[in-house]
Scaffold this motif. Sequence first.
Motif, PDB file in Angstrom:
ATOM      1  N   ASP A 180      67.499  50.812  14.510  1.00 12.19           N
ATOM      2  CA  ASP A 180      68.060  49.491  14.236  1.00 12.19           C
ATOM      3  C   ASP A 180      68.706  48.913  15.492  1.00 12.19           C
ATOM      4  O   ASP A 180      68.597  47.717  15.776  1.00 12.19           O
ATOM      5  CB  ASP A 180      69.058  49.551  13.078  1.00 12.19           C
ATOM      6  N   ARG A 181      69.358  49.751  16.275  1.00 11.92           N
ATOM      7  CA  ARG A 181      69.946  49.285  17.534  1.00 11.92           C
ATOM      8  C   ARG A 181      68.858  48.933  18.546  1.00 11.92           C
ATOM      9  O   ARG A 181      69.024  47.993  19.335  1.00 11.92           O
ATOM     10  CB  ARG A 181      70.896  50.340  18.094  1.00 11.92           C
ATOM     11  N   ALA A 182      67.750  49.650  18.529  1.00 10.64           N
ATOM     12  CA  ALA A 182      66.639  49.311  19.423  1.00 10.64           C
ATOM     13  C   ALA A 182      66.144  47.896  19.155  1.00 10.64           C
ATOM     14  O   ALA A 182      65.770  47.162  20.082  1.00 10.64           O
ATOM     15  CB  ALA A 182      65.502  50.319  19.245  1.00 10.64           C
ATOM     16  N   TYR A 183      66.168  47.504  17.893  1.00 11.28           N
ATOM     17  CA  TYR A 183      65.755  46.148  17.516  1.00 11.28           C
ATOM     18  C   TYR A 183      66.659  45.116  18.201  1.00 11.28           C
ATOM     19  O   TYR A 183      66.188  44.104  18.736  1.00 11.28           O
ATOM     20  CB  TYR A 183      65.837  46.001  15.992  1.00 11.28           C
ATOM     21  N   LEU A 184      67.969  45.364  18.213  1.00 15.27           N
ATOM     22  CA  LEU A 184      68.909  44.432  18.827  1.00 15.27           C
ATOM     23  C   LEU A 184      68.797  44.432  20.352  1.00 15.27           C
ATOM     24  O   LEU A 184      68.898  43.381  20.990  1.00 15.27           O
ATOM     25  CB  LEU A 184      70.336  44.780  18.406  1.00 15.27           C
ATOM     26  N   ILE A 185      68.594  45.613  20.932  1.00  8.97           N
ATOM     27  CA  ILE A 185      68.440  45.696  22.386  1.00  8.97           C
ATOM     28  C   ILE A 185      67.239  44.877  22.845  1.00  8.97           C
ATOM     29  O   ILE A 185      67.283  44.191  23.873  1.00  8.97           O
ATOM     30  CB  ILE A 185      68.301  47.164  22.833  1.00  8.97           C
ATOM     31  N   ARG A 186      66.174  44.909  22.071  1.00 13.88           N
ATOM     32  CA  ARG A 186      64.981  44.127  22.413  1.00 13.88           C
ATOM     33  C   ARG A 186      65.269  42.620  22.390  1.00 13.88           C
ATOM     34  O   ARG A 186      64.661  41.864  23.141  1.00 13.88           O
ATOM     35  CB  ARG A 186      63.855  44.454  21.441  1.00 13.88           C
ATOM     36  N   GLY A 217      72.893  49.755  28.362  1.00 14.76           N
ATOM     37  CA  GLY A 217      72.977  49.961  29.799  1.00 14.76           C
ATOM     38  C   GLY A 217      71.853  50.843  30.318  1.00 14.76           C
ATOM     39  O   GLY A 217      71.280  50.586  31.388  1.00 14.76           O
ATOM     40  N   PHE A 218      71.547  51.885  29.544  1.00 16.15           N
ATOM     41  CA  PHE A 218      70.460  52.758  29.970  1.00 16.15           C
ATOM     42  C   PHE A 218      69.138  51.998  30.018  1.00 16.15           C
ATOM     43  O   PHE A 218      68.357  52.154  30.954  1.00 16.15           O
ATOM     44  CB  PHE A 218      70.303  53.963  29.031  1.00 16.15           C
ATOM     45  N   MET A 219      68.889  51.158  29.002  1.00 12.54           N
ATOM     46  CA  MET A 219      67.612  50.439  28.961  1.00 12.54           C
ATOM     47  C   MET A 219      67.483  49.494  30.141  1.00 12.54           C
ATOM     48  O   MET A 219      66.400  49.366  30.730  1.00 12.54           O
ATOM     49  CB  MET A 219      67.504  49.673  27.639  1.00 12.54           C
ATOM     50  N   LYS A 220      68.551  48.840  30.541  1.00 13.68           N
ATOM     51  CA  LYS A 220      68.503  47.970  31.718  1.00 13.68           C
ATOM     52  C   LYS A 220      68.152  48.774  32.970  1.00 13.68           C
ATOM     53  O   LYS A 220      67.304  48.361  33.768  1.00 13.68           O
ATOM     54  CB  LYS A 220      69.852  47.269  31.923  1.00 13.68           C
ATOM     55  N   ASP A 221      68.808  49.926  33.134  1.00 17.67           N
ATOM     56  CA  ASP A 221      68.538  50.770  34.293  1.00 17.67           C
ATOM     57  C   ASP A 221      67.115  51.322  34.265  1.00 17.67           C
ATOM     58  O   ASP A 221      66.440  51.398  35.299  1.00 17.67           O
ATOM     59  CB  ASP A 221      69.534  51.921  34.353  1.00 17.67           C
ATOM     60  N   ALA A 222      66.652  51.714  33.080  1.00 18.27           N
ATOM     61  CA  ALA A 222      65.308  52.277  32.950  1.00 18.27           C
ATOM     62  C   ALA A 222      64.247  51.236  33.300  1.00 18.27           C
ATOM     63  O   ALA A 222      63.250  51.551  33.968  1.00 18.27           O
ATOM     64  CB  ALA A 222      65.096  52.799  31.532  1.00 18.27           C
TER      65      ALA A 222
END
Length: 331
Positions: free
Chosen positions: A96-102, A72-77
């Motif tokens: 590892d989570r950053a990989y999935l968010i991308r 959610g933060f990445m979408k807002d950012a």
Amino acid sequence: MEKNMSRRDFIKNSAFAGGALILSSAMVNAAGTMFGMSEKGNYGYDGLLKGVCDIHLHCRPDSRERSVDEYGFMKDAMAAGYRAVMFKSNDFSCHDRAYLIRQALPGAECFGSFCMNRVCGDRVNVFAAQKAVETSGGLCRCIWMPTLNAAYQYRYEGRREKGIPVLGDNGQVLPEVVKVMEICAEADIIFATGHSSPEESITLVRKAHEVGVKRIVVTHANSYIWTMTPDQIKRCIDLGAYIEYCYLPCLWGEGTKMPQYQRQSIEDLASFVRIDPARSFISTDLGQAVMPHPIEGMRDCILKLQSAGVSQSDIDLLMRSNPAWLIGFDK
């Protein structure tokens, strides 16, 4: 656990869980209203945050309550114009989570980091650091020395147990810490001092420079028990380090949900960054459930630095150019 639950117990437990969720949401909303944050958390683009990089913030999932989750933060950012973020968890990996968010958000420039805390053992864990930099995507861009479990913090808090050390009894950097420095040097990522004492940090910076680490960071040099003197800061800069200043100390203190810490004025923060803007950067260190949303904090920080007379060129260095270089942009 019993396989069957009575209808009464189910309703009772559901009500309890719902009440906890409402309380958690209320804490977040109360923190957000300090800055006029909308209830829905809409962050429109107005140019103020264009190109910003926040490389020290805390989101869910975590072992402490946070105001927002990483996705959610990445979408807002991205909507607000951020260039990149680097997530930090004191207990868990987030690269590892950053990989999935991308995968879910094309164009998302999010990175992770890894802290050498107790979840990795009672000593700095070289194997864990090596596996962090080898994780798919190469998105671990910082290895922090111990933070909440640092020996210095334990001593300050008067705990009986010993925290995780970075120096030996002879004052020299421990062999396992040197090996982590070598890993950071080879991977060309940040080696950060974590919650080491100011003097420990100087020793770590000197050794990291000798080892060949290019991206050395002294962690929150304006915060609480890690606050450095101008002379200590200059010594670290002379040894090749970048100095991190956090906005969080300007928000906590009397009248907030973190009253145990002394609040720092924006003028004091401005004085710190003026020591050497070319070797400094500002991160929010936000994400606490009782503090403002990190995007609101970043916006407030920029506006207040402007009001304190910090030039736009220096703000660009502090929030854009320097943190971008540290996480691997603009090589």
